[in-house]
Design a protein around this motif. Sequence first.
Motif, PDB file in Angstrom:
ATOM      1  N   UNK A 256       0.814  -1.225   0.000  1.00 39.36           N
ATOM      2  CA  UNK A 256       0.000   0.000   0.000  1.00 39.36           C
ATOM      3  C   UNK A 256       0.838   1.261   0.000  1.00 39.36           C
ATOM      4  N   UNK A 257       2.115   1.137  -0.334  1.00 38.87           N
ATOM      5  CA  UNK A 257       2.968   2.322  -0.440  1.00 38.87           C
ATOM      6  C   UNK A 257       3.155   3.041   0.888  1.00 38.87           C
ATOM      7  N   UNK A 258       3.121   2.307   1.995  1.00 36.61           N
ATOM      8  CA  UNK A 258       3.211   2.947   3.308  1.00 36.61           C
ATOM      9  C   UNK A 258       4.543   2.679   4.015  1.00 36.61           C
ATOM     10  N   UNK A 259       5.422   1.894   3.383  1.00 38.65           N
ATOM     11  CA  UNK A 259       6.610   1.437   4.125  1.00 38.65           C
ATOM     12  C   UNK A 259       7.565   2.577   4.481  1.00 38.65           C
ATOM     13  N   UNK A 260       7.520   3.654   3.720  1.00 40.97           N
ATOM     14  CA  UNK A 260       8.446   4.757   3.984  1.00 40.97           C
ATOM     15  C   UNK A 260       8.148   5.420   5.336  1.00 40.97           C
ATOM     16  N   UNK A 261       6.888   5.431   5.701  1.00 39.13           N
ATOM     17  CA  UNK A 261       6.508   6.204   6.884  1.00 39.13           C
ATOM     18  C   UNK A 261       6.178   5.362   8.111  1.00 39.13           C
ATOM     19  N   UNK A 262       6.272   4.043   7.999  1.00 37.96           N
ATOM     20  CA  UNK A 262       5.892   3.188   9.135  1.00 37.96           C
ATOM     21  C   UNK A 262       6.986   2.212   9.513  1.00 37.96           C
ATOM     22  N   UNK A 263       7.176   2.078  10.830  1.00 39.04           N
ATOM     23  CA  UNK A 263       8.059   1.032  11.346  1.00 39.04           C
ATOM     24  C   UNK A 263       7.201   0.106  12.207  1.00 39.04           C
ATOM     25  N   UNK A 288      14.599  -5.891   7.572  1.00 36.27           N
ATOM     26  CA  UNK A 288      13.767  -5.192   6.581  1.00 36.27           C
ATOM     27  C   UNK A 288      13.725  -3.684   6.807  1.00 36.27           C
ATOM     28  N   UNK A 289      14.612  -3.204   7.663  1.00 32.42           N
ATOM     29  CA  UNK A 289      14.694  -1.756   7.896  1.00 32.42           C
ATOM     30  C   UNK A 289      13.465  -1.202   8.595  1.00 32.42           C
ATOM     31  N   UNK A 290      12.741  -2.047   9.336  1.00 30.39           N
ATOM     32  CA  UNK A 290      11.478  -1.590   9.942  1.00 30.39           C
ATOM     33  C   UNK A 290      11.493  -1.684  11.461  1.00 30.39           C
ATOM     34  N   UNK A 291      12.666  -1.898  12.053  1.00 31.12           N
ATOM     35  CA  UNK A 291      12.723  -1.990  13.516  1.00 31.12           C
ATOM     36  C   UNK A 291      12.467  -0.606  14.114  1.00 31.12           C
ATOM     37  N   UNK A 292      11.517  -0.528  15.039  1.00 28.62           N
ATOM     38  CA  UNK A 292      11.210   0.768  15.628  1.00 28.62           C
ATOM     39  C   UNK A 292      11.218   0.753  17.141  1.00 28.62           C
ATOM     40  N   UNK A 293      10.252   0.046  17.735  1.00 26.96           N
ATOM     41  CA  UNK A 293      10.091   0.099  19.179  1.00 26.96           C
ATOM     42  C   UNK A 293       9.642  -1.275  19.667  1.00 26.96           C
ATOM     43  N   UNK A 294       9.584  -1.410  21.003  1.00 29.89           N
ATOM     44  CA  UNK A 294       9.288  -2.726  21.579  1.00 29.89           C
ATOM     45  C   UNK A 294       8.261  -2.595  22.696  1.00 29.89           C
ATOM     46  N   UNK A 332      13.856   6.624  17.966  1.00 31.47           N
ATOM     47  CA  UNK A 332      12.644   7.155  18.606  1.00 31.47           C
ATOM     48  C   UNK A 332      11.959   6.134  19.513  1.00 31.47           C
ATOM     49  N   UNK A 333      12.331   4.870  19.367  1.00 27.63           N
ATOM     50  CA  UNK A 333      11.645   3.823  20.113  1.00 27.63           C
ATOM     51  C   UNK A 333      12.214   3.608  21.503  1.00 27.63           C
ATOM     52  N   UNK A 334      11.687   2.595  22.159  1.00 24.07           N
ATOM     53  CA  UNK A 334      12.150   2.244  23.501  1.00 24.07           C
ATOM     54  C   UNK A 334      11.489   0.957  23.946  1.00 24.07           C
TER      55      UNK A 334
END
Length: 437
Positions: A256-263, A288-294, A332-334
């Motif tokens: 859906x073309x959303x990968x740039x803005x979502x982790x 996959x370059x999508x690690x953000x938070x836990x 930005x995550x934690x």
Amino acid sequence: MKEFFPEIPHIKYEGKDTKNPMAFRFYDPDEVIAGKKMRDHLKFAVAYWHTMCAGGSDMFGVGTHDKSLGADDEMELARRKAHAMFELLDKLSVDYFCFHDRDIAPEGRCLAESNERLDEISDIIAGLMKDTGKKLLWGTANCFNNPRYMHGAGTSPNADVFAYAAAQIKKAIEVTVKLGGNGYVYWGGREGYETLLNTDMGLELENMARLLKITSEYGRKIGFKGDYYIEPKPKEPTKHQYDFDAATVIGFLNAHGLSKDFKLNIEANHATLAGHTFQHELAFARVNGAFGSIDANMGDMLLGWDTDQFPTNVYDTTTCMLEVLKAGGFTNGGLNFDAKARRGSNTWEDTVYAHIAGMDAFALGLRMALKIIEDGRIDAFVANRYSSYNEGIGKKIVDGTATIEELEAYALNMGEVMTNTSGRQEYLENVFNSILF
Ligand code: XUL
Ligand code: CO
């Protein structure tokens, strides 16, 4: 406001031999290891919904832990909760918190009243943040509790529900921006289905993407600079949740073309419900370059639901922190404790012991992960295991220069593969143990 928990002291680091239950054994917030303070490696957050709201009710019984804080109406309770939350953050040396809109302010009789209530309580929280320096790791909207969401929010068959959810998320993002949130989470509460007999899966998935797009774009327009996260979960409350696991979500975002803005916000108990290890989900997000938070918790392997226990399994916290370190640490995550003390652990002291246990388990995990990296045997083993890709035909495969004809000629000439070596799993497991203990 008065002190709510006079019986709870400031929790200090006393080292591993202390017998003081109100002390840390492994978490020393300002100790610098590997170039950073422990508090900045770990970035702990308290979850408002569990710590300030959940009273221990389940489908067999009412709550066991009285969290009314002496308030006699729901807005007074919301004000007190905010102050009590910041008292706990201070006493626990936790720098961040996370909330759903409805955790901080109860839903009103209509959307406008709910929004007013959010304005009032978020003003109080903004003041407390200013006084204490505590920060918002992420905000989110509860689009699953109210009966209007019985068939989902963005995936509801009812367009009025979609509109309501969009409006509710718009407000939740505004509050997150107002409080300087580092992230905004979408957990697909009831975005899933019970039976395909009544479900238009194609439309539901398209609508889910539409809701993400329209709300996340609005956030950018009003100045949200943090990360958007999707939190995968395979089931519960619906039989099949669309955000099943990291792989499914990454595929969905790409489609859906959303990968740039979502982790991704990876939760340990959700990983195991999906039939994966916690580490698998973290690694999949990372590569996959999508690690953000836990969302830091643990489940019970004998139970098939989301028990949201405080994480105390040191193997899991160690492998988790290995993945975090490999991802270059949190930006930005934690580590948000999406976890609650058991129903039988029904006092505020238990809530504090639970956080201490989780924080110490992750502090130990961080220390152990750094030891494993420093030891180097496991990383060296893995690097060597793939060394055939560093030269010759392997290098050409990785560079993308090997043609199919060349691979065929190589294979014909080789005759048979002669050099497959042992994976040495048991040896590595023992190396792992020997470093930990
Ligand atoms: C539910 C869950 C949520 C999200 C935020 O299983 O994990 O609390 O973390 O909505
Ligand atoms: Co969660």
